[in-house]
Structures are given as C-alpha cells and as structure tokens.
Scaffold this active site. Structure first.
Site, short mmCIF file in Angstrom:
data_model
loop_
_atom_site.label_atom_id
_atom_site.label_comp_id
_atom_site.label_asym_id
_atom_site.label_seq_id
_atom_site.Cartn_x
_atom_site.Cartn_y
_atom_site.Cartn_z
N MET A 19 -141.43 -6.30 55.86
CA MET A 19 -142.55 -5.63 56.52
C MET A 19 -143.54 -5.16 55.46
O MET A 19 -143.16 -4.54 54.47
CB MET A 19 -142.07 -4.42 57.32
CG MET A 19 -141.25 -4.72 58.55
SD MET A 19 -141.99 -5.91 59.68
CE MET A 19 -143.51 -5.08 60.14
N SER B 218 -148.96 -13.58 65.74
CA SER B 218 -148.21 -12.60 66.51
C SER B 218 -148.88 -12.37 67.86
O SER B 218 -150.03 -11.93 67.93
CB SER B 218 -148.13 -11.29 65.75
OG SER B 218 -147.67 -10.28 66.63
N MET C 72 -140.40 -4.33 70.98
CA MET C 72 -140.30 -2.91 70.60
C MET C 72 -139.73 -2.11 71.76
O MET C 72 -140.10 -2.35 72.91
CB MET C 72 -141.70 -2.38 70.24
CG MET C 72 -142.42 -3.20 69.18
SD MET C 72 -143.93 -2.37 68.65
CE MET C 72 -144.67 -3.66 67.65
N MET D 144 -137.55 -4.88 67.10
CA MET D 144 -137.71 -3.52 66.59
C MET D 144 -137.06 -2.60 67.60
O MET D 144 -137.72 -1.87 68.35
CB MET D 144 -139.21 -3.20 66.40
CG MET D 144 -139.79 -3.91 65.20
SD MET D 144 -141.59 -4.07 65.30
CE MET D 144 -141.71 -5.60 66.23
N ASP E 3 -144.78 -9.68 57.21
CA ASP E 3 -145.38 -9.26 58.49
C ASP E 3 -146.11 -7.93 58.34
O ASP E 3 -145.51 -6.92 57.94
CB ASP E 3 -144.24 -9.12 59.51
CG ASP E 3 -144.71 -8.75 60.90
OD1 ASP E 3 -145.93 -8.72 61.15
OD2 ASP E 3 -143.83 -8.50 61.75
N HIS F 156 -138.91 -10.76 66.68
CA HIS F 156 -138.73 -9.66 65.74
C HIS F 156 -138.31 -8.45 66.56
O HIS F 156 -139.13 -7.88 67.27
CB HIS F 156 -140.08 -9.47 65.01
CG HIS F 156 -140.15 -8.26 64.15
ND1 HIS F 156 -141.36 -7.80 63.64
CD2 HIS F 156 -139.20 -7.43 63.67
CE1 HIS F 156 -141.13 -6.73 62.90
NE2 HIS F 156 -139.84 -6.48 62.91
N HIS G 159 -144.78 -15.73 66.75
CA HIS G 159 -144.10 -14.47 66.46
C HIS G 159 -144.17 -13.55 67.69
O HIS G 159 -145.24 -13.31 68.23
CB HIS G 159 -144.77 -13.80 65.25
CG HIS G 159 -144.06 -12.59 64.73
ND1 HIS G 159 -142.94 -12.65 63.93
CD2 HIS G 159 -144.32 -11.26 64.88
CE1 HIS G 159 -142.56 -11.43 63.60
NE2 HIS G 159 -143.36 -10.56 64.18
N ASP H 276 -143.12 -9.79 69.07
CA ASP H 276 -142.72 -8.45 68.65
C ASP H 276 -142.08 -7.70 69.81
O ASP H 276 -142.75 -7.36 70.79
CB ASP H 276 -143.95 -7.69 68.14
CG ASP H 276 -144.38 -8.19 66.78
OD1 ASP H 276 -143.55 -8.17 65.87
OD2 ASP H 276 -145.55 -8.63 66.64
C1 DX5 Z 1 -145.99 -4.69 63.61
C2 DX5 Z 1 -145.56 -6.05 64.08
C3 DX5 Z 1 -146.41 -7.14 63.61
C4 DX5 Z 1 -147.85 -7.07 64.10
C5 DX5 Z 1 -148.71 -7.60 63.01
O1 DX5 Z 1 -145.03 -3.76 63.93
O2 DX5 Z 1 -144.24 -6.32 63.63
O3 DX5 Z 1 -145.86 -8.42 63.86
O4 DX5 Z 1 -148.07 -7.82 65.26
O5 DX5 Z 1 -150.03 -7.41 63.33
P1 DX5 Z 1 -151.19 -7.47 62.24
O6 DX5 Z 1 -151.15 -8.85 61.63
O7 DX5 Z 1 -152.42 -7.20 63.01
O8 DX5 Z 1 -150.86 -6.42 61.19
ZN ZN Z 2 -143.54 -8.46 63.82
#
Ligand code: DX5
Ligand code: ZN
Length: 228
Positions: free
Chosen positions: A142, A13, A42, A73, A180, A71, A38, A40
């Site tokens: 998750m 990620s 947000m 969010m 994840d 991903h 990956h 993220d």
């Molecule tokens: C959290 C993200 C993850 C995050 C995981 O909201 O969706 O993808 O980057 O990070 P680690 O592996 O450090 O938990």
């Molecule tokens: Zn993620």
C-alpha cells in the site's frame, strides 16, 4: 508457477468507477489494454469505509474475462477469503495487519483455486514477510493508508518496493509485487523501475477526462520504466 508477467500489468480500481455503469466501466478497462481489474472490498471495520461484497464480485465475473483482483480490507479474512474465489476472484489479497493466522488464510485461498496475496500497509515492514515465503503468490504494497481512493502517494514506499525486489532477487523467489494508492503518471515509471510488476490506479484512470486514454498513457509510462 510465477505470476510475474513479461510486461508490467495495470489494474484499474473500480472504487473510482461509476457504480451505476460497472459493465461499461469493465468494457472501458478491456479496451484500454489494462490487464487486471482491481476490486476494493471494505468492511467498515478494518478501514473506515464500506464498498463491494460477494454479490457484486459474482456479477463482475459474469461480465468480463479479465482477472479479478480482490483486495480484502476486512477483519477476520479467513471467514470470507475462499468465498471470494468461489464468487469469481482470480487473485485475493489479505492484510497482514488484519489476520493473526495468515498461513491458514493464504492456504484457504489457494485451496479454492485462487492466487494468494499479502497486503502491507505503509507502516508495516517487509521483513514480516520473510517467514511466509512460499505461502503467497504476490505482495501488495500500500502506498496510501487504505480506505479511500484519491489519496496522495507516500514517496517512501518507492524504497520499500526496491527493498522487496532485492529480497526477491537474493532468494530467487517468483512472487509478484503490486502497488496500490496514489499511482499516476508522475510515479508509474519509477515504480516499475523499482521492481513493481502490477500497478493499481483508481482516480488516475476513472477521474481522468478520457479514462481509456489515461489507462493507455499509464501503460506507456510503465513500459518506459521497464525499459529504463
Ligand atoms: C485504497 C484502495 C485503492 C484505491 C486506489 O484503499 O485500496 O485500491 O482504489 O485509488 P487511487 O488510485 O485513486 O489512490
Ligand atoms: Zn486496493
């Protein structure tokens, strides 16, 4: 066509990477043997954090040939999901908790040419997927509440992976299971043994002393889980 791979996939990620050197971080992922990137996304509304948007995904697309796993969010994912495919995402996943019209949003991802995924927060039961079967290519479970990297793995998600894998087997379904949050050397083999095909890892890769070695170690653990 099924997304399910012959060997388990590792998706480092970028949330835990150095944002001033994203190109180099992509080279590192490629050199480690990890197969997916990956990303993220947000919005500061669905989760209490703001990260990466469409222009960054466009730049990442120009900088690697590895599949980009976005991903989302975000609230109202229908407004943006197809745009992420157009920006270069190969896989786009949306949170069940964020969308009252999942079928429509999943269809928009597929129509744009992407693989469509449904994400479940730790507290959302897998039974809610039953009436969506056929409309998604992968499920992202998750194992932390989303918003931040570096949180602790919630152990009961292991059983959720097992139950989702059992449902998939019973019904002969081809979807991929991704996990994840808080993934690392302690749980990677067990997660694959439970039925996970793809593991996301942020801190376990990028906060390690040698990220390339850390990713390679995780991949080895995942293979051990597959063989067990
Ligand atoms: C959290 C993200 C993850 C995050 C995981 O909201 O969706 O993808 O980057 O990070 P680690 O592996 O450090 O938990
Ligand atoms: Zn993620």
């Amino acid at each position: 066509m099924s997304l399910r791979p012959a060997s388990p996939l590792l998706a480092p990620s970028l949330l835990s990477a150095d944002f001033t050197r994203l190109g180099e971080e992509l080279r590192l992922i490629e050199a480690s043997g990890a197969q997916v990137v990956h990303v993220d996304v947000m919005d500061g509304r669905f989760v209490p954090n703001i990260t990466i948007g469409l222009p960054v995904v466009e730049s990442l697309r120009r900088a690697t040939t590895l599949p980009l796993d976005c991903h989302l969010m975000i609230v109202e994912p229908l407004r943006y999901a197809a745009d992420f495919v157009k920006a270069g995402a190969d896989w786009v996943s949306i949170h069940q908790e964020a969308d009252p019209h999942l079928n429509r949003t999943l269809a928009s991802i597929r129509q744009a040419g992407g693989k469509a995924g449904v994400v479940l927060n730790p507290g959302t039961p897998i039974e809610t997927l039953v009436d969506l079967v056929g409309d998604f290519d992968f499920v992202l479970l998750m194992s932390v509440n989303p918003g931040f990297g570096g949180q602790s793995f919630i152990p009961r998600v292991l059983d959720k992976v097992r139950r989702l894998d059992a449902l998939r087997r019973e019904r002969g379904l081809p979807f991929l299971i991704e996990v994840d949050g808080g993934v690392g050397m302690k749980n990677a083999a067990e997660l694959v043994r439970a039925g996970a095909d793809c593991l996301v890892a942020g801190n376990a890769v990028f906060k390690a002393e040698d990220p390339k070695l850390a990713a390679a170690g995780l991949l080895r653990e995942m293979l051990r889980g597959r063989e067990a």
